[in-house]
Design a protein around this motif. Structure first.
Motif, PDB file in Angstrom:
ATOM      1  N   MET A  65       0.850  -1.196   0.000  1.00 40.72           N
ATOM      2  CA  MET A  65       0.000   0.000   0.000  1.00 40.72           C
ATOM      3  C   MET A  65       0.880   1.238   0.000  1.00 40.72           C
ATOM      4  O   MET A  65       1.743   1.398   0.844  1.00 40.72           O
ATOM      5  N   SER A  66       0.676   2.117  -0.927  1.00 40.25           N
ATOM      6  CA  SER A  66       1.513   3.310  -1.051  1.00 40.25           C
ATOM      7  C   SER A  66       0.945   4.472  -0.268  1.00 40.25           C
ATOM      8  O   SER A  66      -0.245   4.518   0.005  1.00 40.25           O
ATOM      9  N   GLN A  67       1.812   5.414   0.098  1.00 39.14           N
ATOM     10  CA  GLN A  67       1.380   6.618   0.786  1.00 39.14           C
ATOM     11  C   GLN A  67       1.262   7.765  -0.206  1.00 39.14           C
ATOM     12  O   GLN A  67       1.898   7.780  -1.245  1.00 39.14           O
ATOM     13  N   GLY A  68       0.411   8.746   0.153  1.00 41.45           N
ATOM     14  CA  GLY A  68       0.347   9.979  -0.607  1.00 41.45           C
ATOM     15  C   GLY A  68      -0.250   9.834  -1.987  1.00 41.45           C
ATOM     16  O   GLY A  68       0.288  10.352  -2.963  1.00 41.45           O
ATOM     17  N   ARG A  69      -1.377   9.154  -2.116  1.00 44.12           N
ATOM     18  CA  ARG A  69      -1.946   8.939  -3.441  1.00 44.12           C
ATOM     19  C   ARG A  69      -2.718  10.145  -3.957  1.00 44.12           C
ATOM     20  O   ARG A  69      -3.084  10.181  -5.116  1.00 44.12           O
ATOM     21  N   ILE A  70      -3.045  11.102  -3.093  1.00 39.85           N
ATOM     22  CA  ILE A  70      -3.766  12.289  -3.547  1.00 39.85           C
ATOM     23  C   ILE A  70      -2.732  13.271  -4.080  1.00 39.85           C
ATOM     24  O   ILE A  70      -2.013  13.917  -3.323  1.00 39.85           O
ATOM     25  N   THR A  71      -2.624  13.362  -5.393  1.00 41.94           N
ATOM     26  CA  THR A  71      -1.546  14.149  -5.998  1.00 41.94           C
ATOM     27  C   THR A  71      -2.109  15.236  -6.909  1.00 41.94           C
ATOM     28  O   THR A  71      -3.285  15.231  -7.264  1.00 41.94           O
ATOM     29  N   ASN A  72      -1.231  16.155  -7.300  1.00 41.76           N
ATOM     30  CA  ASN A  72      -1.579  17.217  -8.249  1.00 41.76           C
ATOM     31  C   ASN A  72      -2.801  18.028  -7.807  1.00 41.76           C
ATOM     32  O   ASN A  72      -3.682  18.333  -8.600  1.00 41.76           O
ATOM     33  N   ARG A  73      -2.833  18.383  -6.535  1.00 41.32           N
ATOM     34  CA  ARG A  73      -3.969  19.161  -6.031  1.00 41.32           C
ATOM     35  C   ARG A  73      -3.826  20.623  -6.450  1.00 41.32           C
ATOM     36  O   ARG A  73      -2.781  21.244  -6.188  1.00 41.32           O
ATOM     37  N   PRO A  74      -4.837  21.190  -7.056  1.00 45.07           N
ATOM     38  CA  PRO A  74      -4.736  22.575  -7.556  1.00 45.07           C
ATOM     39  C   PRO A  74      -5.043  23.601  -6.467  1.00 45.07           C
ATOM     40  O   PRO A  74      -5.729  24.588  -6.715  1.00 45.07           O
ATOM     41  N   TYR A  75      -4.556  23.384  -5.279  1.00 45.43           N
ATOM     42  CA  TYR A  75      -4.773  24.329  -4.184  1.00 45.43           C
ATOM     43  C   TYR A  75      -3.628  24.181  -3.188  1.00 45.43           C
ATOM     44  O   TYR A  75      -2.899  23.187  -3.188  1.00 45.43           O
ATOM     45  N   GLU A  76      -3.490  25.160  -2.327  1.00 48.77           N
ATOM     46  CA  GLU A  76      -2.412  25.182  -1.346  1.00 48.77           C
ATOM     47  C   GLU A  76      -2.685  24.136  -0.262  1.00 48.77           C
ATOM     48  O   GLU A  76      -3.778  24.085   0.310  1.00 48.77           O
ATOM     49  N   THR A  77      -1.687  23.325   0.030  1.00 51.95           N
ATOM     50  CA  THR A  77      -1.869  22.273   1.036  1.00 51.95           C
ATOM     51  C   THR A  77      -1.066  22.517   2.307  1.00 51.95           C
ATOM     52  O   THR A  77      -1.299  21.853   3.316  1.00 51.95           O
ATOM     53  N   ALA A  78      -0.104  23.439   2.282  1.00 50.00           N
ATOM     54  CA  ALA A  78       0.712  23.679   3.464  1.00 50.00           C
ATOM     55  C   ALA A  78      -0.088  24.444   4.523  1.00 50.00           C
ATOM     56  O   ALA A  78      -0.933  25.280   4.202  1.00 50.00           O
ATOM     57  N   PHE A  79       0.196  24.155   5.785  1.00 50.17           N
ATOM     58  CA  PHE A  79      -0.510  24.832   6.879  1.00 50.17           C
ATOM     59  C   PHE A  79       0.347  24.756   8.139  1.00 50.17           C
ATOM     60  O   PHE A  79       1.226  23.902   8.274  1.00 50.17           O
ATOM     61  N   SER A  80       0.074  25.681   9.052  1.00 50.67           N
ATOM     62  CA  SER A  80       0.731  25.686  10.350  1.00 50.67           C
ATOM     63  C   SER A  80      -0.319  25.972  11.409  1.00 50.67           C
ATOM     64  O   SER A  80      -1.094  26.929  11.278  1.00 50.67           O
ATOM     65  N   ILE A  81      -0.377  25.156  12.429  1.00 47.72           N
ATOM     66  CA  ILE A  81      -1.409  25.284  13.457  1.00 47.72           C
ATOM     67  C   ILE A  81      -0.912  26.202  14.566  1.00 47.72           C
ATOM     68  O   ILE A  81       0.141  25.967  15.168  1.00 47.72           O
ATOM     69  N   SER A  82      -1.668  27.253  14.837  1.00 44.50           N
ATOM     70  CA  SER A  82      -1.291  28.183  15.909  1.00 44.50           C
ATOM     71  C   SER A  82      -2.159  28.017  17.154  1.00 44.50           C
ATOM     72  O   SER A  82      -1.794  28.496  18.228  1.00 44.50           O
ATOM     73  N   ARG A  83      -3.313  27.324  17.002  1.00 49.53           N
ATOM     74  CA  ARG A  83      -4.210  27.162  18.145  1.00 49.53           C
ATOM     75  C   ARG A  83      -4.996  25.856  17.992  1.00 49.53           C
ATOM     76  O   ARG A  83      -5.407  25.498  16.881  1.00 49.53           O
ATOM     77  N   ILE A  84      -5.174  25.168  19.111  1.00 46.52           N
ATOM     78  CA  ILE A  84      -6.015  23.967  19.161  1.00 46.52           C
ATOM     79  C   ILE A  84      -7.016  24.136  20.300  1.00 46.52           C
ATOM     80  O   ILE A  84      -6.639  24.494  21.423  1.00 46.52           O
ATOM     81  N   ASP A  85      -8.278  23.885  20.006  1.00 44.58           N
ATOM     82  CA  ASP A  85      -9.331  23.854  21.026  1.00 44.58           C
ATOM     83  C   ASP A  85     -10.008  22.487  20.975  1.00 44.58           C
ATOM     84  O   ASP A  85     -10.204  21.924  19.883  1.00 44.58           O
ATOM     85  N   ALA A  86     -10.360  21.961  22.128  1.00 47.13           N
ATOM     86  CA  ALA A  86     -11.035  20.663  22.180  1.00 47.13           C
ATOM     87  C   ALA A  86     -12.115  20.673  23.245  1.00 47.13           C
ATOM     88  O   ALA A  86     -11.932  21.243  24.332  1.00 47.13           O
ATOM     89  N   TRP A  87     -13.229  20.022  22.918  1.00 52.14           N
ATOM     90  CA  TRP A  87     -14.383  19.947  23.804  1.00 52.14           C
ATOM     91  C   TRP A  87     -14.767  18.493  24.027  1.00 52.14           C
ATOM     92  O   TRP A  87     -14.999  17.758  23.062  1.00 52.14           O
ATOM     93  N   ALA A  88     -14.835  18.072  25.284  1.00 49.25           N
ATOM     94  CA  ALA A  88     -15.430  16.780  25.623  1.00 49.25           C
ATOM     95  C   ALA A  88     -16.898  17.023  25.931  1.00 49.25           C
ATOM     96  O   ALA A  88     -17.234  17.905  26.735  1.00 49.25           O
ATOM     97  N   CYS A  89     -17.768  16.270  25.279  1.00 54.70           N
ATOM     98  CA  CYS A  89     -19.212  16.453  25.438  1.00 54.70           C
ATOM     99  C   CYS A  89     -19.857  15.166  25.930  1.00 54.70           C
ATOM    100  O   CYS A  89     -19.433  14.065  25.557  1.00 54.70           O
ATOM    101  N   ARG A  90     -20.910  15.306  26.732  1.00 64.52           N
ATOM    102  CA  ARG A  90     -21.680  14.154  27.198  1.00 64.52           C
ATOM    103  C   ARG A  90     -23.161  14.516  27.164  1.00 64.52           C
ATOM    104  O   ARG A  90     -23.607  15.390  27.906  1.00 64.52           O
ATOM    105  N   ALA A  91     -23.890  13.830  26.310  1.00 71.28           N
ATOM    106  CA  ALA A  91     -25.317  14.104  26.159  1.00 71.28           C
ATOM    107  C   ALA A  91     -26.130  12.991  26.796  1.00 71.28           C
ATOM    108  O   ALA A  91     -25.827  11.805  26.611  1.00 71.28           O
ATOM    109  N   PRO A  92     -27.175  13.335  27.554  1.00 75.86           N
ATOM    110  CA  PRO A  92     -28.041  12.307  28.113  1.00 75.86           C
ATOM    111  C   PRO A  92     -28.722  11.507  27.009  1.00 75.86           C
ATOM    112  O   PRO A  92     -28.934  11.998  25.902  1.00 75.86           O
TER     113      PRO A  92
END
Length: 391
Positions: free
Chosen positions: A1-28
């Protein structure tokens, strides 16, 4: 199985994360609980994650948290205390680069504490956020960002219906527009008779599936399949433990009922082994348990290329369900999208999710990313823990 099969994307793929938020939820849970063959859920948990870059672009994801009972808060803390430091502030060229890097960098930590599953869940959720961000920034629905020729609609089926309640719940699901139904079995000796009775009420155009959640020994599974020979089952899901002997899976498959599984597989090698065994007609990776979009896209491609059917597993909140729908639309094939039919505000609270399901299909729509921009008030009302981390 090969990696990275999604190729030649006509849009910017690079990114850098400056903030992460996470919520734990519990619904009755309306009615008190949701039962499976291995345990009872006394509330509906979910972990939702949001990332943001320094330009204000953002992405949403979901981390598997159904089990154990304390899993939701644990996943939030694991994300913030063990993994956030690895991703924040780094320039990633693609979501795939981040995913495979995190898989490698967390292996020793996961082995050290025996928590390979929770680490995989958190990484999967982060991967979904990255894909949502880059596709949102490109002003493309996630499905189209993965595959420009993605389908506009994918068929759905109603799941999570306990066999003891199926005679009442299936008509409700039918009225809601579903024409395919999956019932949970593995509770007792009456299950086979109940499934046979339920099959008599099915219309000619409808499909019926069953899920044992790994309940049986080989003898128990064989007995159930023999007792339900008159039922035209679309598939029998997890009749055995996922790690049961391959020859037992092969012998069950030889009985003629299509077998399904995959929600409890992790890693490309496990899916490769499942495909090589020939026992599975349907394979069901879960984007929130392992792989996110990156890993599940790769194994889904392999599933389709091997002549099997890719049907994403999902039993959680609205964000993971939307991501699953987009990935299925991008892959194509004859698979169905699993939609839990039990009441759950963590799914139904997202109006865009409920509005996407109509006439037995999920409409991908034209909104960028997965189509979700914020947590609705009904979901925020269930939050049990929220944490943030910034560069």
């Amino acid at each position: 199985m090969s990696q990275g099969r999604i190729t030649n994307r006509p849009y910017e793929t690079a990114f850098s994360i400056s903030r992460i938020d996470a919520w734990a939820c519990r619904a009755p849970i309306k009615g008190g609980s949701v039962a499976t063959s291995f345990g009872i859920m006394r509330d509906r948990p979910a972990v939702f994650v949001r990332i943001e870059d320094d330009q204000g672009w953002f992405g949403w994801g979901e981390i598997f948290a159904n089990w154990p009972a304390a899993g939701a808060e644990h996943r939030v803390n694991l994300l913030m205390d063990d993994i956030a430091e690895i991703v924040l502030g780094k320039l990633w060229q693609t979501p795939e680069e981040m995913f495979w890097s995190l898989e490698k960098k967390t292996q020793i930590r996961a082995i050290q504490c025996g928590e390979q599953g929770p680490f995989a869940h958190v990484i999967a959720g982060l991967d979904i956020t990255a894909w949502d961000l880059v596709s949102r920034r490109a002003e493309l629905p996630l499905a189209k960002a993965i595959n420009a020729n993605a389908h506009q609609h994918v068929p759905v089926y109603a799941s999570g219906i306990q066999i003891g309640a199926a005679q009442a719940e299936v008509p409700k699901a039918r009225k809601a527009g579903f024409d395919a139904f999956k019932v949970k079995v593995g509770f007792g000796a009456d299950d086979a008779n109940r499934l046979v009775e339920l099959s008599h009420a099915m219309k000619a155009t409808e499909r019926l599936f069953a899920d044992a959640n790994q309940a049986w020994s080989f003898d128990g599974a064989r007995s159930f399949l023999q007792a339900t020979r008159s039922v035209s089952l679309g598939w029998m899901e997890e009749p055995l433990r996922v790690d049961d002997a391959p020859q037992n899976w092969a012998e069950l498959a030889a009985l003629g009922v299509p077998l399904a599984g995959g929600e409890n597989m992790a890693g490309k090698s496990e899916f490769a082994d499942a495909l090589a065994s020939g026992s599975y007609s349907f394979l069901q990776p879960d984007v929130a348990k392992w792989g996110g979009i990156t890993g599940c896209h790769e194994v889904a491609r392999d599933i389709v290329e091997a002549g099997r059917t890719y049907c994403p597993h999902f039993l959680g909140g609205g964000i993971g369900l939307a991501a699953s729908a987009h990935l299925l639309a991008a892959i194509g094939g004859s698979g169905l999208l699993e939609v839990d039919f039990n009441a759950n505000i963590l799914r139904a609270g997202f109006s865009s999710v409920e509005e996407s399901i109509n006439g037995g299909n999920w409409a991908i729509g034209s909104e960028p990313g997965i189509g979700i921009t914020e947590l609705p008030a009904a979901v925020l009302a269930t939050v049990s823990l929220v944490r943030s981390c910034c560069v």
